[in-house]
Design a protein around this motif. Structure first.
Motif, PDB file in Angstrom:
ATOM      1  N   GLU A 268      -0.017  -3.290   9.933  1.00  0.00           N
ATOM      2  CA  GLU A 268       1.620  -2.054  10.168  1.00  0.00           C
ATOM      3  C   GLU A 268       0.915  -0.933  10.136  1.00  0.00           C
ATOM      4  OE1 GLU A 268       4.034  -3.688  11.934  1.00  0.00           O
ATOM      5  OE2 GLU A 268       2.897  -4.923  12.018  1.00  0.00           O
ATOM      6  N   LEU A 269       0.830  -0.910   9.114  1.00  0.00           N
ATOM      7  CA  LEU A 269       0.600   0.715   8.749  1.00  0.00           C
ATOM      8  C   LEU A 269      -0.571   1.327   9.648  1.00  0.00           C
ATOM      9  CD1 LEU A 269      -0.999   0.453   5.015  1.00  0.00           C
ATOM     10  CD2 LEU A 269       1.253   0.559   5.554  1.00  0.00           C
ATOM     11  N   GLY A 270      -0.803   0.904  10.232  1.00  0.00           N
ATOM     12  CA  GLY A 270      -2.459   1.379  11.714  1.00  0.00           C
ATOM     13  C   GLY A 270      -1.364   1.408  13.152  1.00  0.00           C
ATOM     14  N   ARG A 271       0.144   0.742  12.778  1.00  0.00           N
ATOM     15  CA  ARG A 271       1.047   0.195  13.920  1.00  0.00           C
ATOM     16  C   ARG A 271       1.662   2.232  13.491  1.00  0.00           C
ATOM     17  NH1 ARG A 271       2.268  -2.972  17.936  1.00  0.00           N
ATOM     18  NH2 ARG A 271       4.262  -2.118  17.549  1.00  0.00           N
ATOM     19  N   ALA A 272       2.145   2.445  12.548  1.00  0.00           N
ATOM     20  CA  ALA A 272       2.656   3.440  12.184  1.00  0.00           C
ATOM     21  C   ALA A 272       2.066   4.353  12.226  1.00  0.00           C
ATOM     22  CB  ALA A 272       3.853   2.770  10.791  1.00  0.00           C
ATOM     23  N   VAL A 273       0.454   4.485  12.026  1.00  0.00           N
ATOM     24  CA  VAL A 273      -1.289   5.466  11.854  1.00  0.00           C
ATOM     25  C   VAL A 273      -0.090   6.442  10.485  1.00  0.00           C
ATOM     26  CG1 VAL A 273      -1.821   6.475  13.192  1.00  0.00           C
ATOM     27  CG2 VAL A 273       0.388   6.760  13.226  1.00  0.00           C
ATOM     28  N   ALA A 274       0.566   5.261   8.933  1.00  0.00           N
ATOM     29  CA  ALA A 274       1.107   5.632   7.433  1.00  0.00           C
ATOM     30  C   ALA A 274      -0.357   6.488   6.785  1.00  0.00           C
ATOM     31  CB  ALA A 274       1.144   4.552   6.748  1.00  0.00           C
ATOM     32  N   PRO A 275       0.618   7.680   6.645  1.00  0.00           N
ATOM     33  CA  PRO A 275      -0.135   8.209   6.229  1.00  0.00           C
ATOM     34  C   PRO A 275      -0.395   8.036   4.532  1.00  0.00           C
ATOM     35  CG  PRO A 275       0.920   9.667   6.105  1.00  0.00           C
ATOM     36  CD  PRO A 275       1.560   8.516   6.562  1.00  0.00           C
ATOM     37  N   VAL A 276      -0.965   6.740   4.545  1.00  0.00           N
ATOM     38  CA  VAL A 276      -1.073   6.600   2.503  1.00  0.00           C
ATOM     39  C   VAL A 276      -2.174   6.011   2.102  1.00  0.00           C
ATOM     40  CG1 VAL A 276       1.318   5.631   2.305  1.00  0.00           C
ATOM     41  CG2 VAL A 276      -0.064   3.668   3.409  1.00  0.00           C
ATOM     42  N   PRO A 277      -2.696   5.991   1.016  1.00  0.00           N
ATOM     43  CA  PRO A 277      -3.982   5.292   0.543  1.00  0.00           C
ATOM     44  C   PRO A 277      -4.416   3.895   0.273  1.00  0.00           C
ATOM     45  CG  PRO A 277      -3.398   6.492  -1.445  1.00  0.00           C
ATOM     46  CD  PRO A 277      -1.809   6.706  -0.079  1.00  0.00           C
ATOM     47  N   TYR A 278      -3.410   3.302   1.593  1.00  0.00           N
ATOM     48  CA  TYR A 278      -3.409   1.717   0.741  1.00  0.00           C
ATOM     49  C   TYR A 278      -4.998   1.559   1.657  1.00  0.00           C
ATOM     50  CZ  TYR A 278      -1.796  -2.996   0.666  1.00  0.00           C
ATOM     51  OH  TYR A 278      -1.766  -4.980   0.091  1.00  0.00           O
ATOM     52  N   LEU A 279      -5.743   1.187   2.209  1.00  0.00           N
ATOM     53  CA  LEU A 279      -7.291   0.837   2.278  1.00  0.00           C
ATOM     54  C   LEU A 279      -8.254   1.217   1.489  1.00  0.00           C
ATOM     55  CD1 LEU A 279      -9.213  -0.524   4.175  1.00  0.00           C
ATOM     56  CD2 LEU A 279      -9.519   1.359   5.197  1.00  0.00           C
ATOM     57  N   THR A 280      -7.686   2.964   0.850  1.00  0.00           N
ATOM     58  CA  THR A 280      -8.819   3.272   0.223  1.00  0.00           C
ATOM     59  C   THR A 280      -8.997   2.790  -1.212  1.00  0.00           C
ATOM     60  OG1 THR A 280      -7.329   5.322  -0.044  1.00  0.00           O
ATOM     61  CG2 THR A 280      -9.419   5.259   1.619  1.00  0.00           C
ATOM     62  N   SER A 281      -7.710   2.746  -1.801  1.00  0.00           N
ATOM     63  CA  SER A 281      -6.676   2.134  -3.110  1.00  0.00           C
ATOM     64  C   SER A 281      -6.553   0.504  -3.825  1.00  0.00           C
ATOM     65  CB  SER A 281      -5.495   3.330  -3.957  1.00  0.00           C
ATOM     66  OG  SER A 281      -5.555   2.663  -4.958  1.00  0.00           O
ATOM     67  N   ALA A 282      -5.670   0.222  -2.120  1.00  0.00           N
ATOM     68  CA  ALA A 282      -5.779  -1.072  -2.793  1.00  0.00           C
ATOM     69  C   ALA A 282      -6.421  -2.292  -2.102  1.00  0.00           C
ATOM     70  CB  ALA A 282      -4.136  -1.740  -1.660  1.00  0.00           C
ATOM     71  N   VAL A 283      -6.941  -1.673  -1.496  1.00  0.00           N
ATOM     72  CA  VAL A 283      -8.442  -2.461  -1.360  1.00  0.00           C
ATOM     73  C   VAL A 283      -9.903  -2.485  -1.470  1.00  0.00           C
ATOM     74  CG1 VAL A 283      -9.607  -3.630   0.891  1.00  0.00           C
ATOM     75  CG2 VAL A 283      -6.948  -3.432   0.996  1.00  0.00           C
ATOM     76  N   VAL A 284     -10.135  -1.174  -1.006  1.00  0.00           N
ATOM     77  CA  VAL A 284     -11.325  -0.464  -1.823  1.00  0.00           C
ATOM     78  C   VAL A 284     -11.675  -0.416  -2.962  1.00  0.00           C
ATOM     79  CG1 VAL A 284     -13.772   0.751  -1.299  1.00  0.00           C
ATOM     80  CG2 VAL A 284     -11.819   0.066   0.321  1.00  0.00           C
ATOM     81  N   ALA A 285     -11.180   0.529  -3.734  1.00  0.00           N
ATOM     82  CA  ALA A 285     -10.843   0.564  -5.387  1.00  0.00           C
ATOM     83  C   ALA A 285     -11.125  -1.012  -6.632  1.00  0.00           C
ATOM     84  CB  ALA A 285     -10.047   1.900  -5.787  1.00  0.00           C
ATOM     85  N   THR A 286      -9.745  -1.371  -5.614  1.00  0.00           N
ATOM     86  CA  THR A 286      -8.960  -2.402  -6.142  1.00  0.00           C
ATOM     87  C   THR A 286     -10.783  -3.784  -6.158  1.00  0.00           C
ATOM     88  OG1 THR A 286      -7.273  -2.060  -5.944  1.00  0.00           O
ATOM     89  CG2 THR A 286      -8.249  -4.971  -5.765  1.00  0.00           C
ATOM     90  N   GLU A 287     -11.485  -3.749  -4.667  1.00  0.00           N
ATOM     91  CA  GLU A 287     -12.563  -4.797  -4.909  1.00  0.00           C
ATOM     92  C   GLU A 287     -13.279  -4.101  -5.347  1.00  0.00           C
ATOM     93  OE1 GLU A 287     -13.011  -7.379  -3.094  1.00  0.00           O
ATOM     94  OE2 GLU A 287     -11.442  -7.895  -2.142  1.00  0.00           O
ATOM     95  N   ALA A 288     -13.718  -2.760  -5.626  1.00  0.00           N
ATOM     96  CA  ALA A 288     -15.139  -2.466  -6.497  1.00  0.00           C
ATOM     97  C   ALA A 288     -14.680  -3.104  -8.559  1.00  0.00           C
ATOM     98  CB  ALA A 288     -15.301  -1.401  -6.302  1.00  0.00           C
ATOM     99  N   LEU A 289     -13.742  -2.904  -8.667  1.00  0.00           N
ATOM    100  CA  LEU A 289     -13.220  -3.505  -9.361  1.00  0.00           C
ATOM    101  C   LEU A 289     -13.002  -4.545  -9.907  1.00  0.00           C
ATOM    102  CD1 LEU A 289     -10.259  -0.569 -10.685  1.00  0.00           C
ATOM    103  CD2 LEU A 289     -12.799  -1.018 -11.883  1.00  0.00           C
ATOM    104  N   LEU A 290     -12.652  -5.649  -9.023  1.00  0.00           N
ATOM    105  CA  LEU A 290     -12.746  -7.242  -8.999  1.00  0.00           C
ATOM    106  C   LEU A 290     -13.809  -7.773  -9.594  1.00  0.00           C
ATOM    107  CD1 LEU A 290      -9.669  -8.190  -6.760  1.00  0.00           C
ATOM    108  CD2 LEU A 290     -10.025  -8.263  -8.812  1.00  0.00           C
TER     109      LEU A 290
END
Length: 357
Positions: free
Chosen positions: A79-101
């Motif tokens: 859904e964020l891709g469908r809206a090209v939403a300018p939010v750091p979801y991929l970088t924070s909620a996925v990438v940084a989160t996976e690194a910390l996990l």
């Protein structure tokens, strides 16, 4: 492999995210925001991360998150891709989160889960899973060096920085210098991060954390690319039904029907590949292979879909006011993110022992 069809819960999540984006992420607003020089929509981020709790989807409940899986995160990214939403979801909620996990840092995970803290892994957006990662110098508890191509660094509150001693360090964003650099995708800006004696707290070993984070990034990026491609197809079909030449809808011309049919087949296949990658990340079954397959296929389809959308919209598609350029730029930039399609094909050949002669 489990059922790749969307569950009722995933469809409900999709509907909720789409409703929010429909109300708060109109294309005209995104264009105005990227023109302003401050592309990140932090109010939208607060709604997604705080009010809806989506920043903590991948974080276990005992650490303050939602305890969901990569499948739910993939739906959000569609859904964020469908809206090209300018939010750091991929970088924070996925990438940084996976690194910390991977590091098991409960304190910082809890902060990211609330959405009030935005984390960014200080690895170039172009780096593929398993590729060599640039590090900074650790000396006397301080970090020195420069890292380039860091996505969403401007919005970060904390940076996760790999160092030459093998550690991954949490560094406060205000302790470094973040210099914006030109970016094709204006909704996901890049920056050069300079550390000149910045204090950092070691959160774990860098190598396994970065490897896990980049694999999840590549796998779930396919879902974002699916959202981009699906928007391009849907909007192009809608426009060609309305636009007329010779007193008939342009979409009725057989040549265009064939192009749209081919594009539909590509998008449907992309959906299968993206769903398989998300499911593999959630279950841990054949994740490396499935992620490589998804990324080898996803980027070319997203680029093709947005190029077709631009061309088939005719003159209006070439204007700045029409949002199709945002999608084309997101697709083109995404084709270089977390490894090119060629890099993933090479990785896949190694994984299945089918290397070229």
């Amino acid at each position: 492999m489990t059922d790749l069809l969307y569950s009722e819960e995933e469809e409900a999540l999709r509907a909720a995210v789409r409703d929010l984006l429909t109300d708060h992420c109109a294309a005209a607003d995104v264009i105005a925001r990227v023109e302003s020089g401050t592309p990140h929509d932090l109010d939208l981020w607060k709604s997604l991360a705080g009010s809806m709790g989506l920043a903590g989807l991948l974080i276990p409940e005992e650490q303050g998150g939602q305890g969901a899986s990569h499948r739910e995160a993939a739906v959000v990214l569609e859904e964020l891709g469908r809206a090209v939403a300018p939010v750091p979801y991929l970088t924070s909620a996925v990438v940084a989160t996976e690194a910390l996990l991977a590091c098991g840092d409960a304190e910082l995970l809890g902060r990211l889960a609330t959405g009030r803290t935005i984390g960014v892994l200080a690895v170039g957006l172009h780096v593929a899973p398993g590729a060599e990662v640039r590090t900074v110098r650790a000396e006397g508890g301080l970090l020195h060096g420069e890292l380039t191509g860091i996505a969403d660094a401007a919005a970060a509150d904390v940076l996760l920085v790999p160092a030459d001693d093998g550690g991954l360090y949490a560094v406060a964003a205000d302790a470094v210098t973040r210099t914006p650099v030109p970016s094709l995708d204006l909704t996901r800006p890049l920056a050069t991060v300079t550390l000149d004696g910045a204090p950092g707290r070691r959160v774990g070993d860098a190598a396994p954390a970065v490897r896990r984070a980049l694999r999840a990034a590549a796998g779930l990026l396919a879902s974002e690319q699916l959202g981009v491609a699906d928007w391009a197809l849907t909007e192009t079909v809608r426009y060609l039904k309305e636009r007329k030449q010779f007193n008939r809808p342009v979409g009725g011309f057989q040549a265009l029907k064939h192009r749209l049919a081919q594009l539909w087949l590509e998008v449907v296949s992309l959906r299968a590949a993206a769903r398989a990658a998300a499911d593999a990340l959630a279950t841990g079954e054949d994740a490396d292979i499935t992620v490589a397959v998804a990324q080898a296929y996803a980027a070319p389809v997203a680029v093709h879909a947005t190029e077709e959308a631009l061309q088939l919209h005719g003159g209006i598609g070439m204007t700045w006011e029409h949002p199709v350029h945002l999608y084309l730029k997101r697709a083109k930039a995404g084709s270089l993110a977390y490894g090119t399609a060629g890099a993933h094909r090479e990785a896949l050949a190694e994984l299945v022992d089918l290397r070229a002669p």
